[in-house]
Design an enzyme around this catalytic site. Structure first.
Site, PDB file in Angstrom:
ATOM      1  CG  ASP A   1      -9.959 -15.840 -12.702  1.00  0.00           C
ATOM      2  OD1 ASP A   1      -9.138 -15.077 -12.161  1.00  0.00           O
ATOM      3  OD2 ASP A   1      -9.633 -16.884 -13.286  1.00  0.00           O
ATOM      4  N   GLY A   2     -10.219 -12.314 -11.642  1.00  0.00           N
ATOM      5  CA  GLY A   2      -9.537 -11.107 -12.102  1.00  0.00           C
ATOM      6  C   GLY A   2      -8.538 -11.349 -13.207  1.00  0.00           C
TER       7      GLY A   2
ATOM      8  CG  HIS B   1      -6.705 -11.507  -7.442  1.00  0.00           C
ATOM      9  ND1 HIS B   1      -6.022 -11.124  -8.583  1.00  0.00           N
ATOM     10  CD2 HIS B   1      -7.054 -12.799  -7.627  1.00  0.00           C
ATOM     11  CE1 HIS B   1      -5.965 -12.164  -9.421  1.00  0.00           C
ATOM     12  NE2 HIS B   1      -6.569 -13.180  -8.864  1.00  0.00           N
TER      13      HIS B   1
ATOM     14  CD  GLU C   1     -11.976 -11.564  -3.889  1.00  0.00           C
ATOM     15  OE1 GLU C   1     -11.937 -12.811  -3.814  1.00  0.00           O
ATOM     16  OE2 GLU C   1     -10.953 -10.844  -3.908  1.00  0.00           O
TER      17      GLU C   1
ATOM     18  CG  HIS D   1      -1.986  -1.138   1.042  1.00  0.00           C
ATOM     19  ND1 HIS D   1      -2.478  -1.862   2.100  1.00  0.00           N
ATOM     20  CD2 HIS D   1      -2.574  -1.657  -0.077  1.00  0.00           C
ATOM     21  CE1 HIS D   1      -3.344  -2.755   1.653  1.00  0.00           C
ATOM     22  NE2 HIS D   1      -3.417  -2.650   0.339  1.00  0.00           N
TER      23      HIS D   1
ATOM     24  CB  SER E   1      -5.801  -2.570  -2.821  1.00  0.00           C
ATOM     25  OG  SER E   1      -4.642  -3.167  -2.282  1.00  0.00           O
TER      26      SER E   1
ATOM     27  CG  ASP F   1      -2.570  -8.455  -3.778  1.00  0.00           C
ATOM     28  OD1 ASP F   1      -1.768  -9.352  -3.479  1.00  0.00           O
ATOM     29  OD2 ASP F   1      -3.253  -7.841  -2.929  1.00  0.00           O
TER      30      ASP F   1
END
Length: 305
Positions: free
Chosen positions: A157-158, A42, A129, A19, A109, A178
């Site tokens: 699904d990212g 994600h 997500e 971050h 995030s 991520d």
């Protein structure tokens, strides 16, 4: 597949690194008047309670944001004024989600990104997500912001969903990749996703977080990402933070000693030009406050272009 829950790890040293980099990138990228898209492949639940069941059970924030906050408090006003700007900015952003003097809420995030994006130029935040529980929690948390069309959420699904938003209409984007790395195929998916993304949108800024663990795929990933960035002739930056082994890791009789995650890395393709200098100033300070024993260290390297 769905056993990983980021709530157990919220606010740990890996979150601090991730971050810190995310905020530094966004601060610079939002200085330009053109709209910016942020895509989080994600996203997790988005917001976490450090005094809740999950974070309280793992206690990982005690080696991350809570230890950092305590160290800075101990230094007093002069110590806080001496902080590297990127580190001070990170702390200010996390503080903004808490009441004065408290550290009970940790923004993931999605909330950090939304906090820094601008309504007036129509910045956009796209969140993916797949976890059934976390995706529902994320939607409920985001709904409280009243951000309207600025934020879009999808239970997808990212890795695959990223293809649908590149290139963005504004031709400016920061993409955070991520995954949980719960299964080792995630490492190969990260590299494949980044390759596809660069083919679709070569000028985007891509940020990959990964754990530094004793697994071949984890050690090979940054090397593969460097090779990939170089093949596209794109500049890259790689930063790692290792807090080291605890002096006396807790053990369970008959169980092997497991100190937990001790290091992580962030790899950025097309990083803001200010990022290297910002991290070179911030990471030594961060390590001074979070480092705890053998194996601690930090690295900031850049190349390509």
């Amino acid at each position: 597949m769905f056993s990983y829950r980021h709530a157990f790890h919220a606010g740990n040293h890996a979150d601090v690194l991730k971050h810190l980099v995310l905020i530094a990138c966004l601060r610079h990228m939002t200085q330009k008047d053109t709209a910016l898209w942020v895509v989080d492949t994600h996203a997790g639940a988005g917001l976490y309670r450090l005094d809740g069941d999950y974070a309280g059970t793992s206690g990982e924030a005690a080696e991350g944001i809570l230890k950092l906050a305590a160290a800075i408090k101990a230094k007093g006003a002069e110590g806080e004024q001496a902080l590297a700007p990127a580190l001070a900015d990170y702390l200010q952003v996390v503080r903004s989600f808490n009441k004065e003097g408290q550290w009970r809420i940790y923004p993931g995030s999605p909330f950090i990104s939304q906090h820094l994006l601008r309504q007036e130029v129509r910045d956009k935040l796209k969140l993916f997500e797949l976890h059934p529980t976390d995706s529902g929690t994320l939607a409920a948390n985001i709904a409280q912001l009243g951000a309207g069309r600025q934020v879009g959420i999808a239970r997808e699904d990212g890795f695959e969903a990223l293809k649908s938003v590149l290139p963005p209409p504004s031709r400016r984007a920061l993409v955070l990749i991520d995954p949980s790395y719960e299964i080792k195929t995630d490492y190969a998916k990260v590299a494949a996703t980044l390759r596809d993304a660069l083919q679709r949108f070569a000028t985007g800024t891509y940020m990959v977080w990964y754990p530094v663990i004793p697994r071949p795929e984890a050690h090979e990933l940054p090397r593969k990402l460097k090779t990939l960035a170089n093949s596209f002739r794109k500049p890259w930056l790689h930063a790692t933070l290792a807090i080291g082994q605890p002096e006396q890791a807790a053990t369970v009789p008959g169980e092997p000693n497991r100190p937990g995650l001790t290091a992580s890395g962030v790899f950025v393709v097309n990083p803001p030009h200010i990022l290297k200098a910002a991290l070179q100033q911030a990471l030594p300070q961060l390590l001074e406050m979070l480092g705890r024993g053998r194996g601690q260290g930090q690295v900031v390297e850049a190349g390509g272009g």
